[in-house]
Design an enzyme around this catalytic site. Sequence first.
Site, PDB file in Angstrom:
ATOM      1  N   THR A 130      39.142  -5.881  24.830  1.00 60.81           N
ATOM      2  CA  THR A 130      37.924  -5.596  25.575  1.00 60.81           C
ATOM      3  C   THR A 130      37.596  -7.127  25.942  1.00 60.81           C
ATOM      4  O   THR A 130      37.022  -7.571  24.665  1.00 60.81           O
ATOM      5  CB  THR A 130      37.060  -4.706  26.021  1.00 60.81           C
ATOM      6  OG1 THR A 130      36.582  -5.384  27.601  1.00 60.81           O
ATOM      7  CG2 THR A 130      36.630  -4.167  25.316  1.00 60.81           C
ATOM      8  N   ASP A 131      37.523  -7.546  26.792  1.00 60.03           N
ATOM      9  CA  ASP A 131      36.533  -9.079  26.268  1.00 60.03           C
ATOM     10  C   ASP A 131      35.224  -8.921  26.495  1.00 60.03           C
ATOM     11  O   ASP A 131      34.247  -9.639  25.853  1.00 60.03           O
ATOM     12  CB  ASP A 131      36.569  -9.723  28.003  1.00 60.03           C
ATOM     13  CG  ASP A 131      36.356  -8.911  29.438  1.00 60.03           C
ATOM     14  OD1 ASP A 131      36.673  -8.360  28.922  1.00 60.03           O
ATOM     15  OD2 ASP A 131      36.089  -9.881  30.541  1.00 60.03           O
ATOM     16  N   GLU A 132      34.294  -7.633  26.988  1.00 58.57           N
ATOM     17  CA  GLU A 132      34.096  -7.451  25.953  1.00 58.57           C
ATOM     18  C   GLU A 132      33.156  -7.815  24.413  1.00 58.57           C
ATOM     19  O   GLU A 132      32.107  -7.409  24.467  1.00 58.57           O
ATOM     20  CB  GLU A 132      32.786  -6.292  26.395  1.00 58.57           C
ATOM     21  CG  GLU A 132      32.927  -6.004  27.663  1.00 58.57           C
ATOM     22  CD  GLU A 132      32.781  -4.464  28.771  1.00 58.57           C
ATOM     23  OE1 GLU A 132      31.792  -4.145  27.992  1.00 58.57           O
ATOM     24  OE2 GLU A 132      33.205  -3.745  29.641  1.00 58.57           O
ATOM     25  N   TYR A 156      29.733   0.587  23.161  1.00 66.77           N
ATOM     26  CA  TYR A 156      30.958   1.065  23.769  1.00 66.77           C
ATOM     27  C   TYR A 156      31.732  -0.472  23.410  1.00 66.77           C
ATOM     28  O   TYR A 156      32.622  -0.418  22.309  1.00 66.77           O
ATOM     29  CB  TYR A 156      31.232   0.672  25.522  1.00 66.77           C
ATOM     30  CG  TYR A 156      32.395   0.035  25.921  1.00 66.77           C
ATOM     31  CD1 TYR A 156      33.730   0.986  25.269  1.00 66.77           C
ATOM     32  CD2 TYR A 156      32.393  -0.980  26.572  1.00 66.77           C
ATOM     33  CE1 TYR A 156      34.873   0.482  25.757  1.00 66.77           C
ATOM     34  CE2 TYR A 156      33.878  -1.568  27.114  1.00 66.77           C
ATOM     35  CZ  TYR A 156      35.353  -0.957  26.680  1.00 66.77           C
ATOM     36  OH  TYR A 156      36.595  -1.015  26.864  1.00 66.77           O
ATOM     37  N   LYS A 160      34.729  -1.084  19.983  1.00 65.84           N
ATOM     38  CA  LYS A 160      35.948  -1.767  20.282  1.00 65.84           C
ATOM     39  C   LYS A 160      36.174  -2.704  19.889  1.00 65.84           C
ATOM     40  O   LYS A 160      36.790  -2.932  18.811  1.00 65.84           O
ATOM     41  CB  LYS A 160      36.156  -2.221  21.992  1.00 65.84           C
ATOM     42  CG  LYS A 160      36.242  -1.280  22.652  1.00 65.84           C
ATOM     43  CD  LYS A 160      37.087  -0.494  23.078  1.00 65.84           C
ATOM     44  CE  LYS A 160      38.711  -1.502  22.865  1.00 65.84           C
ATOM     45  NZ  LYS A 160      39.660  -0.104  23.242  1.00 65.84           N
TER      46      LYS A 160
HETATM   47  P1  NAD Z   1      40.412   4.959  30.713  1.00 67.72           P
HETATM   48  O1  NAD Z   1      38.456   5.869  29.955  1.00 67.72           O
HETATM   49  O2  NAD Z   1      40.681   5.293  32.495  1.00 67.72           O
HETATM   50  O3  NAD Z   1      41.210   6.473  29.679  1.00 67.72           O
HETATM   51  C1  NAD Z   1      40.582   6.608  28.253  1.00 67.72           C
HETATM   52  C2  NAD Z   1      42.130   7.130  28.636  1.00 67.72           C
HETATM   53  O4  NAD Z   1      42.139   7.939  26.794  1.00 67.72           O
HETATM   54  C3  NAD Z   1      41.632   8.466  29.017  1.00 67.72           C
HETATM   55  O5  NAD Z   1      43.171   9.701  29.255  1.00 67.72           O
HETATM   56  C4  NAD Z   1      41.154   9.669  27.552  1.00 67.72           C
HETATM   57  O6  NAD Z   1      42.068  11.000  27.849  1.00 67.72           O
HETATM   58  C5  NAD Z   1      41.593   9.005  26.637  1.00 67.72           C
HETATM   59  N1  NAD Z   1      41.471   9.515  25.147  1.00 67.72           N
HETATM   60  C6  NAD Z   1      39.510   9.182  24.964  1.00 67.72           C
HETATM   61  N2  NAD Z   1      39.792   9.777  23.565  1.00 67.72           N
HETATM   62  C7  NAD Z   1      41.250  10.138  23.523  1.00 67.72           C
HETATM   63  C8  NAD Z   1      41.755  10.397  22.072  1.00 67.72           C
HETATM   64  N3  NAD Z   1      40.415  10.377  21.051  1.00 67.72           N
HETATM   65  N4  NAD Z   1      42.649  10.330  21.118  1.00 67.72           N
HETATM   66  C9  NAD Z   1      43.576   9.870  22.442  1.00 67.72           C
HETATM   67  N5  NAD Z   1      43.009  10.282  23.866  1.00 67.72           N
HETATM   68  C10 NAD Z   1      42.015   9.583  24.294  1.00 67.72           C
HETATM   69  O7  NAD Z   1      40.474   3.822  30.282  1.00 67.72           O
HETATM   70  P2  NAD Z   1      40.544   2.447  30.846  1.00 67.72           P
HETATM   71  O8  NAD Z   1      39.900   2.039  32.155  1.00 67.72           O
HETATM   72  O9  NAD Z   1      42.214   3.020  30.945  1.00 67.72           O
HETATM   73  O10 NAD Z   1      41.008   1.290  29.268  1.00 67.72           O
HETATM   74  C11 NAD Z   1      42.215   1.878  28.300  1.00 67.72           C
HETATM   75  C12 NAD Z   1      42.112   0.328  27.203  1.00 67.72           C
HETATM   76  O11 NAD Z   1      42.156  -0.470  27.935  1.00 67.72           O
HETATM   77  C13 NAD Z   1      40.253   1.242  26.789  1.00 67.72           C
HETATM   78  O12 NAD Z   1      41.103   1.109  25.421  1.00 67.72           O
HETATM   79  C14 NAD Z   1      39.743   0.209  26.738  1.00 67.72           C
HETATM   80  O13 NAD Z   1      38.995   0.057  25.786  1.00 67.72           O
HETATM   81  C15 NAD Z   1      40.409  -1.196  27.801  1.00 67.72           C
HETATM   82  N6  NAD Z   1      40.059  -1.809  28.505  1.00 67.72           N
HETATM   83  C16 NAD Z   1      39.414  -1.263  30.133  1.00 67.72           C
HETATM   84  C17 NAD Z   1      39.088  -2.448  30.604  1.00 67.72           C
HETATM   85  C18 NAD Z   1      38.841  -1.729  32.066  1.00 67.72           C
HETATM   86  O14 NAD Z   1      38.559  -2.676  32.521  1.00 67.72           O
HETATM   87  N7  NAD Z   1      38.739  -0.653  31.836  1.00 67.72           N
HETATM   88  C19 NAD Z   1      39.263  -3.423  30.618  1.00 67.72           C
HETATM   89  C20 NAD Z   1      39.339  -4.229  28.984  1.00 67.72           C
HETATM   90  C21 NAD Z   1      39.966  -3.283  28.472  1.00 67.72           C
HETATM   91  P1  TYD Z   2      31.145  -1.285  35.066  1.00 66.85           P
HETATM   92  O1  TYD Z   2      32.942  -1.086  36.336  1.00 66.85           O
HETATM   93  O2  TYD Z   2      30.963  -0.017  34.244  1.00 66.85           O
HETATM   94  O3  TYD Z   2      32.404  -2.277  34.138  1.00 66.85           O
HETATM   95  P2  TYD Z   2      31.612  -3.009  32.931  1.00 66.85           P
HETATM   96  O4  TYD Z   2      30.526  -2.655  32.853  1.00 66.85           O
HETATM   97  O5  TYD Z   2      32.762  -2.834  31.972  1.00 66.85           O
HETATM   98  O6  TYD Z   2      31.370  -4.687  33.302  1.00 66.85           O
HETATM   99  O7  TYD Z   2      30.831  -2.559  35.827  1.00 66.85           O
HETATM  100  C1  TYD Z   2      31.102  -3.522  35.929  1.00 66.85           C
HETATM  101  C2  TYD Z   2      29.973  -4.203  36.779  1.00 66.85           C
HETATM  102  O8  TYD Z   2      29.109  -3.677  37.382  1.00 66.85           O
HETATM  103  C3  TYD Z   2      28.665  -4.437  35.471  1.00 66.85           C
HETATM  104  O9  TYD Z   2      27.836  -5.299  35.520  1.00 66.85           O
HETATM  105  C4  TYD Z   2      27.362  -3.278  35.887  1.00 66.85           C
HETATM  106  C5  TYD Z   2      27.955  -2.845  37.427  1.00 66.85           C
HETATM  107  N1  TYD Z   2      27.475  -1.725  38.429  1.00 66.85           N
HETATM  108  C6  TYD Z   2      26.424  -1.625  39.131  1.00 66.85           C
HETATM  109  O10 TYD Z   2      25.810  -2.167  39.638  1.00 66.85           O
HETATM  110  N2  TYD Z   2      26.307  -0.762  39.212  1.00 66.85           N
HETATM  111  C7  TYD Z   2      27.171   0.694  38.995  1.00 66.85           C
HETATM  112  O11 TYD Z   2      26.643   2.005  39.952  1.00 66.85           O
HETATM  113  C8  TYD Z   2      27.581   0.496  38.325  1.00 66.85           C
HETATM  114  C9  TYD Z   2      28.641   1.508  37.712  1.00 66.85           C
HETATM  115  C10 TYD Z   2      28.574  -0.607  37.280  1.00 66.85           C
END
Ligand code: NAD
Ligand code: TYD
Length: 353
Positions: A130-132, A156, A160
Amino acid sequence: MVTGGAGFIGSNFVLDWIAETGGTVLNLDKLTYAGNVGNLKSLQGDSRHIFVQGDIGDGELVRRLLAEHRPRAIVNFAAESHVDRSIHGPADFVQTNVVGTFSLLDETYRYWQGLKPEERERFRFLHVSTDEVYGSLGPEDPAFCETTPYAPNSPYAASKAASDHLVRAYHHTYGLPTVTTNCSNNYGPYQFPEKLIPLMILNALAGKPLPIYGDGLNVRDWLYVRDHCEGIRLALTKGRLGETYNIGGRSERSNIDVVRSVCRILDELRPRTGAGYASLISFVKDRPGHDRRYAINCGKIERELGWLAGKDFDAGLRETVEWYLANPEWVENVRSGNYQRWVELNYTTRESL
Ligand code: NAD
Ligand code: TYD
């Protein structure tokens, strides 16, 4: 082999991979609250998708799966992924994102060592991050690039960042052929409604308040999930070993703007009686340590691998709202008792501002 392939991005990736390449996917997912096999319903009975419920940290299971299925690549999506949950309970994040990734890397390394030279040459471990990990930007700061120093601010992000460092170390120390991608905020179908966009869509439809943390001026860069999946496929097939690639949508938006856009789309597609959806917007107590701005410089993946974000944010957001409107059964399924408990924990302690 894909890990976490029943989550939001992982399931989109599995569906895309099978549709685009026709290849077989072994999908290892623990099925935490965020994992949902319903996302993969369209693959039921399809021999190209093999699902195994299990933990990436279970070394014995991973060893057995690798020996049995002999994958030519691993794409690691498995993680605890929600910042707010990491504030309430960081231990699961350290366990899966740090210890779990370490264990997966270690088993992968042993497996890779035992491959024939030509298989070793071809093998890849792609780590999805992630970019975070880069921390927070000021309004005028240049966007994150691959050389921006790590400065994670939430449990988080720290977990990561730690996993990214382990992946880097396994490449530099042991030669494991790794590639890491760091992506901005994703949105699209199958996103669990704890994250901003689906939470706002579903709260609005239920006539519930739309909780904006702080002043709503925090900025995120948004990328349509299928564009992210394409970036991962390219990094997997063409990425240089040991490199990291930033993936972003060049779509910076403040949270309040995103939520107002969701409201406008809903006003059009599902008008409510009385005041429009924006009247539900409610400013609430801020997230502790809330990063102000994320922005991604994705020039490297564009130049080196020819990737381009295909979906414009406004079009992607509309399609996403349409998807949630068209899939009430999926929504009902994921809003279990567990989800209700989370909503109570996270939102009842956030008094309105
Ligand atoms: P998500 O929370 O929707 O899905 C995570 C999946 O991992 C779930 O299906 C969960 O059951 C599985 N999981 C959790 N712990 C596990 C373990 N110990 N063993 C096996 N499986 C396990 O997450 P997402 O949004 O799909 O993100 C997927 C990946 O992409 C993550 O690594 C996250 O850090 C990264 N990412 C997410 C975003 C975003 O905006 N959602 C952006 C950048 C990077
Ligand atoms: P989120 O979807 O949790 O992603 P991330 O924290 O990984 O960026 O949140 C996106 C942005 O929205 C973040 O600045 C927090 C804000 N946010 C709210 O203002 N209200 C909410 O209920 C949630 C879940 C997020």
